[in-house]
Design a protein around this motif. Structure first.
Motif, mmCIF file in Angstrom:
data_model
loop_
_atom_site.group_PDB
_atom_site.id
_atom_site.type_symbol
_atom_site.label_atom_id
_atom_site.label_comp_id
_atom_site.label_asym_id
_atom_site.label_seq_id
_atom_site.Cartn_x
_atom_site.Cartn_y
_atom_site.Cartn_z
ATOM 1 N N ARG A 13 0.856 -1.183 0.000
ATOM 2 C CA ARG A 13 0.000 0.000 0.000
ATOM 3 C C ARG A 13 0.891 1.231 0.000
ATOM 4 N NH1 ARG A 13 -4.395 0.059 4.364
ATOM 5 N NH2 ARG A 13 -5.155 1.651 2.952
ATOM 6 N N ARG A 15 0.878 5.497 0.069
ATOM 7 C CA ARG A 15 0.091 6.689 0.413
ATOM 8 C C ARG A 15 0.874 7.939 0.025
ATOM 9 N NH1 ARG A 15 -3.945 7.735 4.130
ATOM 10 N NH2 ARG A 15 -3.751 5.618 4.920
ATOM 11 N N TYR A 17 1.720 11.434 0.859
ATOM 12 C CA TYR A 17 1.613 12.232 2.070
ATOM 13 C C TYR A 17 2.171 13.634 1.922
ATOM 14 C CZ TYR A 17 6.491 12.076 3.597
ATOM 15 O OH TYR A 17 7.829 12.248 3.692
ATOM 16 N N LEU A 36 -1.637 7.767 -7.838
ATOM 17 C CA LEU A 36 -1.945 8.680 -6.737
ATOM 18 C C LEU A 36 -2.287 10.055 -7.289
ATOM 19 C CD1 LEU A 36 1.030 7.611 -4.496
ATOM 20 C CD2 LEU A 36 -1.340 6.892 -4.269
ATOM 21 N N ASN A 40 -3.002 12.067 0.784
ATOM 22 C CA ASN A 40 -3.541 10.943 1.542
ATOM 23 C C ASN A 40 -4.273 9.927 0.676
ATOM 24 O OD1 ASN A 40 -2.560 11.708 4.099
ATOM 25 N ND2 ASN A 40 -4.188 13.233 4.228
ATOM 26 N N VAL A 42 -4.504 6.551 -1.293
ATOM 27 C CA VAL A 42 -3.847 5.264 -1.058
ATOM 28 C C VAL A 42 -4.156 4.330 -2.219
ATOM 29 C CG1 VAL A 42 -3.714 3.272 0.471
ATOM 30 C CG2 VAL A 42 -4.042 5.537 1.428
ATOM 31 N N ARG A 43 -3.142 3.624 -2.680
ATOM 32 C CA ARG A 43 -3.307 2.608 -3.717
ATOM 33 C C ARG A 43 -2.639 1.330 -3.255
ATOM 34 N NH1 ARG A 43 -6.874 5.113 -5.325
ATOM 35 N NH2 ARG A 43 -6.913 6.477 -7.111
ATOM 36 N N GLU A 44 -3.244 0.225 -3.582
ATOM 37 C CA GLU A 44 -2.658 -1.077 -3.301
ATOM 38 C C GLU A 44 -2.121 -1.611 -4.621
ATOM 39 O OE1 GLU A 44 -3.883 -5.135 -0.995
ATOM 40 O OE2 GLU A 44 -4.819 -3.235 -0.485
ATOM 41 N N GLU A 65 2.999 1.353 3.177
ATOM 42 C CA GLU A 65 2.329 0.631 4.255
ATOM 43 C C GLU A 65 2.226 -0.820 3.812
ATOM 44 O OE1 GLU A 65 -1.404 2.600 4.320
ATOM 45 O OE2 GLU A 65 -0.571 4.469 5.063
#
Length: 68
Positions: A13, A15, A17, A36, A40, A42-44, A65
């Motif tokens: 994951r 993000r 930021y 993205l 904030n 988020v992509r998997e 993450e």
């Protein structure tokens, strides 16, 4: 075949930021390539060498993450 399925199942994951307003144009393109758009966001993504290369290029803008 089971090997390719195991590789496809491993994801990370990512993000966004930090803002991409004051960064290089190449880095903006890399962030967009990761999928993205906003802060904030988020992509998997599939954990592959090409994705890791994009993340390394813009490591000061994104956080990783690890997903289980």
């Amino acid at each position: 075949m089971s090997n390719s399925k195991a590789k496809a199942g491993k994801t990370i994951r990512v993000r966004l930021y930090k803002s991409i307003n004051s960064c290089q144009g190449r880095h903006r393109i890399s962030v967009r390539a990761l999928g993205l758009r906003k802060l904030n966001d988020v992509r998997e993504l599939v954990d592959s060498p090409s994705v890791r290369g994009l993340i390394n290029q813009v490591s000061y803008l994104v956080r990783i993450e690890e997903s289980a």
